[in-house]
Design an enzyme around this catalytic site. Sequence first.
Site, PDB file in Angstrom:
ATOM      1  N   THR A   1       0.849  -1.188   0.000  1.00  0.00           N
ATOM      2  CA  THR A   1       0.000   0.000   0.000  1.00  0.00           C
ATOM      3  C   THR A   1       0.886   1.240   0.000  1.00  0.00           C
ATOM      4  O   THR A   1       1.864   1.328   0.758  1.00  0.00           O
ATOM      5  CB  THR A   1      -0.945   0.022   1.208  1.00  0.00           C
ATOM      6  OG1 THR A   1      -1.898  -1.038   1.080  1.00  0.00           O
ATOM      7  CG2 THR A   1      -1.719   1.341   1.268  1.00  0.00           C
TER       8      THR A   1
ATOM      9  N   PHE B   1       1.145   5.168   0.753  1.00  0.00           N
ATOM     10  CA  PHE B   1       0.567   6.236   1.560  1.00  0.00           C
ATOM     11  C   PHE B   1       1.172   7.566   1.130  1.00  0.00           C
ATOM     12  O   PHE B   1       2.373   7.639   0.848  1.00  0.00           O
ATOM     13  CB  PHE B   1       0.843   6.014   3.042  1.00  0.00           C
ATOM     14  CG  PHE B   1       0.108   4.834   3.634  1.00  0.00           C
ATOM     15  CD1 PHE B   1      -1.058   5.021   4.358  1.00  0.00           C
ATOM     16  CD2 PHE B   1       0.590   3.543   3.461  1.00  0.00           C
ATOM     17  CE1 PHE B   1      -1.738   3.941   4.900  1.00  0.00           C
ATOM     18  CE2 PHE B   1      -0.085   2.456   4.005  1.00  0.00           C
ATOM     19  CZ  PHE B   1      -1.251   2.658   4.719  1.00  0.00           C
TER      20      PHE B   1
END
Length: 285
Positions: A180, A182
Amino acid sequence: MLGGKFDFGVMPILCLMVVVSLGPKGTFSEKAAREWSDKKVRLESSSEDVVKAVEEGETGVLPFENSLEGTVLRTVDLLAAHDILIKGEVVIEIDHCLLGYSGSEIREVVSHSQALRQCREYLTHELNNIDVRAVSSTAKAVELTKSEEELAAVAPREAANEYGLDILDEGIQDVKDNLTRFLVLGLEDCPPSGNDKTTLLFYVKDRPGSLYDSLGVFAERDINLTKLESRPSREKLGDYFFILDFEGHRKDKKFKKALVELKNHVRDLKILGSYPKATNPQNKK
């Protein structure tokens, strides 16, 4: 229309003492914030609250895209609507675990909807007779599990220690290389580092070939695009904007000229910031 203007200027750098991210404790967002900085991390209950803190001069961290499930659309919408900039990025590995109480009979698994989707095969084949319920965050799932022995939570490993639960299984995501990205948000972006990325939003003009002409600005200069995605403007049906990443810094000469030319082909353009590219954690192995 987009919430910002075409502007190559940089807003004044503020003294930032706190990094703000999504809570409660034990989320991947908190982990990303702590990887970005050793400053104090304050957790907020919503993405909107994180953006509000950024507008007041603090640094914020929000999830932007996952390698399995794609873009976090709420973050895109907030970037479009608010005058904030991307000043950095953090990429972390998402290693989902099943947390609960050893020896208990599990009747239901709870987690954030995206975490559940990332573990779909495991939940279907290993826990095929157990109900699944989506809640607001992985940390909320752990909080519920702590108080009900018949629940199990899909959550980060770190949450087990935080909430006093056992790790019943680990690495349960469908794809092991699950990452992921960010975004680190502020009121300023960064000067060129030599290994940068720029993110922008734009509307094309309502005429044939407008998207082709817009992207040609980058192709002609051999500028590598690493992300291109459309998103409804939320103003009327059929009206979309595009979010785009390219390799390079908007203040370098070649890229600055490209953006000036791009303005001639689009209806509206918002530069979201230039910042150092994050290191892929898989490359450290």
